[in-house]
Design an enzyme around this catalytic site. Structure first.
Site, PDB file in Angstrom:
ATOM      1  N   GLY A 449       0.717  -1.375   0.133  1.00 11.65           N
ATOM      2  CA  GLY A 449      -0.070  -0.288  -0.152  1.00 11.65           C
ATOM      3  C   GLY A 449       0.622   1.403   0.024  1.00 11.65           C
ATOM      4  N   PHE A 451       1.721   3.227   2.165  1.00 15.07           N
ATOM      5  CA  PHE A 451       1.920   3.488   3.310  1.00 15.07           C
ATOM      6  C   PHE A 451       3.117   2.785   3.992  1.00 15.07           C
ATOM      7  CE2 PHE A 451      -0.883   7.069   3.676  1.00 15.07           C
ATOM      8  CZ  PHE A 451       0.475   8.146   3.945  1.00 15.07           C
ATOM      9  N   GLY A 452       2.400   1.479   3.207  1.00 14.57           N
ATOM     10  CA  GLY A 452       3.583   0.343   3.895  1.00 14.57           C
ATOM     11  C   GLY A 452       2.957  -1.372   3.144  1.00 14.57           C
ATOM     12  N   VAL A 454       1.632  -5.423   3.915  1.00 14.39           N
ATOM     13  CA  VAL A 454       0.238  -6.075   3.941  1.00 14.39           C
ATOM     14  C   VAL A 454       0.982  -7.582   4.451  1.00 14.39           C
ATOM     15  CG1 VAL A 454      -2.456  -7.785   4.881  1.00 14.39           C
ATOM     16  CG2 VAL A 454      -1.768  -4.719   4.252  1.00 14.39           C
ATOM     17  N   LYS A 469      -0.491  -5.629   9.231  1.00 15.90           N
ATOM     18  CA  LYS A 469      -0.378  -4.383   8.255  1.00 15.90           C
ATOM     19  C   LYS A 469       0.684  -3.750   9.200  1.00 15.90           C
ATOM     20  CE  LYS A 469      -2.714  -0.441   6.117  1.00 15.90           C
ATOM     21  NZ  LYS A 469      -3.955   0.673   6.265  1.00 15.90           N
ATOM     22  N   ASP A 564     -11.296   7.194   1.104  1.00 13.13           N
ATOM     23  CA  ASP A 564     -10.293   6.597  -0.240  1.00 13.13           C
ATOM     24  C   ASP A 564     -11.129   5.033  -0.367  1.00 13.13           C
ATOM     25  OD1 ASP A 564      -8.183   6.035  -1.575  1.00 13.13           O
ATOM     26  OD2 ASP A 564      -7.305   4.769  -0.206  1.00 13.13           O
TER      27      ASP A 564
END
Length: 729
Positions: A449, A451-452, A454, A469, A564
């Site tokens: 994603g 920001f990082g 999963v 996450k 979002d």
């Protein structure tokens, strides 16, 4: 056709716009097995089809056919006939007794909405293989023939909306396979046969709007697998049995407009699956049971027009899905609850009660706390004893809070306290996450994603599969995203929001441990070339996401804007139930705001116009994103697809198709609408309705868009109509 296609076995002309008379020369195709001409505009008389002796399926429902029913007599020559459907035509005639001479192989007889008059011939009892018998919405008179009881294989009786009179024959209890029994809106009298309580196969019973009297038989509550029970608008009386709580799987229970009295049984709270419950217009004289708060799926509760007294239980605030509530015209008193779904109810829910109080919007007096009138003898002692201590305690508390805030600001490592993350959350060590993910190996990577990433993992202490996450703290905004998700997910609880299990947080590592969704994201399903989501699954997913947003916008203390909404943020569990995830960009309107300005951008293609141009965030923006999501679910086209550009968007593409007749099937997802499908018309109507709803979500002006409460209601109606169409056919 009849002369040249002598070997023809199947003729499928259904779901077209053919008109004129049904050609009689079709009868020359003597080897026909399937003849399907339903959903057209054929008119005139039905020819004599007695020559088609091999015929198994004959379906001409949904046309403009007129005349009499003499053609049914000709079908007695078709000794292999299994399905006969002539519903929704203007035949306006009497059923001939010859229907008793139809094939003993006949399983499905449907002649609803045909204007049929007269009585149901007793000869119907000769059709020993019959599974479904549908004559609803005609003008039938006379009695329900006792010979129906001879049809031991019968699973569905649909005789509602006629003028039938007399008693419900006890002979019907011989039908040991009966599943659905609909006889509402007739003129039936007398008691409900006690022996019906022995038909354990019954799932749906609708006896409403008749003149039935006496009581509900005691063994009726033995039907523990009952899903729907409608006994409304009769003259049933006496008290409800405590055994009502044995209906553990019932979804709809309507006992309104009768003469029931006494208490509302508290055991009804054991039926946690009820979605619709109406006890309105009776003579109940009791308080409202607190146990109603245990019916976690309850969406509609009507207790109006009774003699109920006491307070409205606070336990009802916990009913997260409650959308309709009515306790008008009772003798209730005390404060109207304000938590949970009560924030959305209006004064109409509480009219004409003796002593209710609460907020002014309910049109009731404000609640006034009673005070003792004894005159204080020593003002100074009371001041020291009762007033100074709380003032001093408040000052001390404020000082402590200020010191904690300063200390937290000085601490460069934002380590959230356990209490801020919810008391049910677990603090999980970094080492346990490393073990559970094989050191965050690529084999366990589920998705990446903004920001990082999963990962799939297993918790060592209980073997639970989880989704982990992991936030990339090196990225700008990642830590803020982590804090935002913590703040929001620690507060909200809803079956269609992703559930958080725990967290891991230290100087340079932040992660949330979430419930694992084995069916991945909606985006993955929509991207598959062989996407196998059927229409009902897509509709259920749309409803799930709408319910989640309805809760965020209207069901929580303060509105929460997700910011979002897109397919990758909709996750599917093992039962294909949708859960909204990823609250990293969300906004909590906890200070009474209506619009917030932000510099954070969501995903291109799903952003509302006012969000992208002015940075305005509101619940209306989520509604716009949801509209795009609806279009993508049912077209499998992304808003950023190559076919769209500055001249045409996904919205424009669908809007243009809606303006052209019969063009919806050209834009719908491949395989979703097939002309040969017997449910094509119902599916097309469903998809068109969904697209129309999406257009209401996508209005350019935020103020012109509908809200999520309206969207959920509209979707539920669309789903109900679609399911009803499939069932009735």
């Amino acid at each position: 056709m009849g002369l040249s296609l002598l070997n023809l076995e199947g003729l499928y002309l259904d779901d077209n716009t053919f008109s004129g008379a049904i050609p009689s020369y079709i009868t020359n195709a003597s080897r026909l097995i399937h003849l399907e001409m339903h959903q057209n505009s054929f008119s005139g008389f039905v020819p004599n089809f007695g020559n088609l002796r091999l015929l198994q399926k004959f379906r001409i429902w949904g046309n403009n056919l007129t005349g009499d029913l003499r053609f049914l007599s000709s079908l007695t020559n078709c000794r292999h006939l299994q399905s006969l459907a002539i519903s929704i035509n203007s035949l306006n005639a009497v059923l001939p007794t010859s229907i008793g001479n139809l094939s003993t192989s006949l399983q499905d007889f449907r002649a609803a909405e045909c204007g049929i008059t007269g009585a149901i011939p007793s000869e119907i009892g000769n059709l020993s293989s019959l599974l479904a018998f549908s004559l609803y919405s005609n003008q039938l008179t006379g009695f329900i023939p006792t010979t129906l009881g001879k049809l031991e294989q019968l699973q569905g009786i649909y005789l509602h909306n006629n003028r039938l009179r007399g008693y419900i024959p006890p002979h019907l209890c011989q039908m040991s396979n009966l599943v659905e029994f609909y006889i509402s809106n007739n003129m039936l009298t007398g008691p409900i046969p006690e022996c019906l309580g022995e038909l354990t196969t019954l799932r749906r019973v609708s006896f409403g709007s008749n003149n039935l009297n006496s009581t509900i038989p005691s063994n009726f509550w033995n039907l523990v697998d009952l899903l729907e029970l409608n006994l409304s608008s009769n003259y049933l009386n006496d008290q409800l049995s405590l055994e009502i709580g044995s209906l553990k799987v019932i979804i709809s229970l309507d006992l309104s407009l009768n003469q029931f009295s006494g208490d509302i049984p508290s055991t009804i709270g054991s039926s946690q699956t009820i979605e619709f419950l109406s006890l309105a217009h009776n003579k109940f004289e009791s308080s409202i049971p607190k146990s109603l708060g245990n019916i976690i799926n309850l969406e509609s509760l009507d207790l109006s027009n009774n003699n109920l007294f006491g307070a409205i239980p606070k336990s009802l605030e916990g009913l997260r899905y409650l959308r309709y509530f009515n306790v008008s015209y009772n003798k209730l008193e005390g404060e109207i609850p304000t938590g949970g779904r009560f924030v959305a109810f209006t004064a109409q829910s509480f009219f004409q009660n003796s002593a209710l109080c609460g907020a002014t919007r309910f049109h009731v007096p404000l609640c006034v706390q009673t005070r003792t009138r004894s005159r204080p003898k020593n003002v100074s002692s009371l001041l020291v004893k009762y007033i100074l201590p709380p003032i001093i305690s408040t000052i001390i508390l404020v000082i402590i809070i200020i010191l904690l805030i300063r200390r937290r600001k000085q601490n460069k490592v934002p380590l959230p306290a356990d209490i801020s993350l919810g008391i049910a959350w677990r603090r999980i060590s970094y080492q346990e996450l490393v073990r559970g993910t094989s050191a965050f190996s690529e084999a366990n990577l589920l998705r990446r994603g903004g920001f990082g990433s999963v990962f799939r993992g297993i918790l060592s202490d209980n073997g639970l599969n989880v989704a982990i996450k992991v936030f990339n703290v090196q990225l700008e905004g990642a830590s803020k995203s982590f804090d935002t998700e913590c703040k929001i997910l620690s507060s909200v609880r809803h079956r269609n929001l992703v559930r958080i299990i725990g967290f891991c947080c230290n100087t340079d590592f932040k992660a949330l441990i979430l419930a694992y969704m084995p069916n991945g994201s909606l985006e993955e399903w929509l991207c598959y070339e062989c996407c196998c989501l059927d229409l009902l699954q897509r509709l259920n997913i749309a409803v799930d996401v709408a319910l989640a947003l309805e809760y965020l916008h209207h069901g929580y203390t303060f509105p929460i804007v997700h910011c979002d909404i897109k397919p990758s943020n909709v996750l599917l569990d093992e039962d294909m139930i949708a859960h909204v995830s990823d609250f990293g960009l969300s906004k909590l309107f906890d200070e009474g705001e209506i619009v917030i300005h932000t510099n954070t951008l969501a995903t291109i293609g799903y952003i509302a116009p006012e969000y992208g141009s002015d940075g305005k965030v509101s619940t209306n923006g989520d509604v716009y994103s949801y509209g795009i999501l609806l279009l993508e679910i049912f077209t499998r086209k992304k808003p950023t697809d190559d076919i769209f550009g500055e001249e045409m968007s996904l919205k424009d593409w669908v809007s243009a198709a809606l303006l052209q007749q019969n063009s919806v099937n050209e834009i719908v997802a491949p395989g979703l609408l097939t002309r040969g499908d017997q449910y094509f018309s119902a599916k097309e109507e469903c998809v068109s309705s969904v697209f129309g709803l999406a257009m209401e979500c996508l209005a350019f002006s935020p103020e012109e868009r509908i809200n999520m409460i309206q969207i959920v209601a509209a979707l539920q109606k669309i789903k109900t109509r679609f399911l009803a169409s499939n069932r009735l056919r």
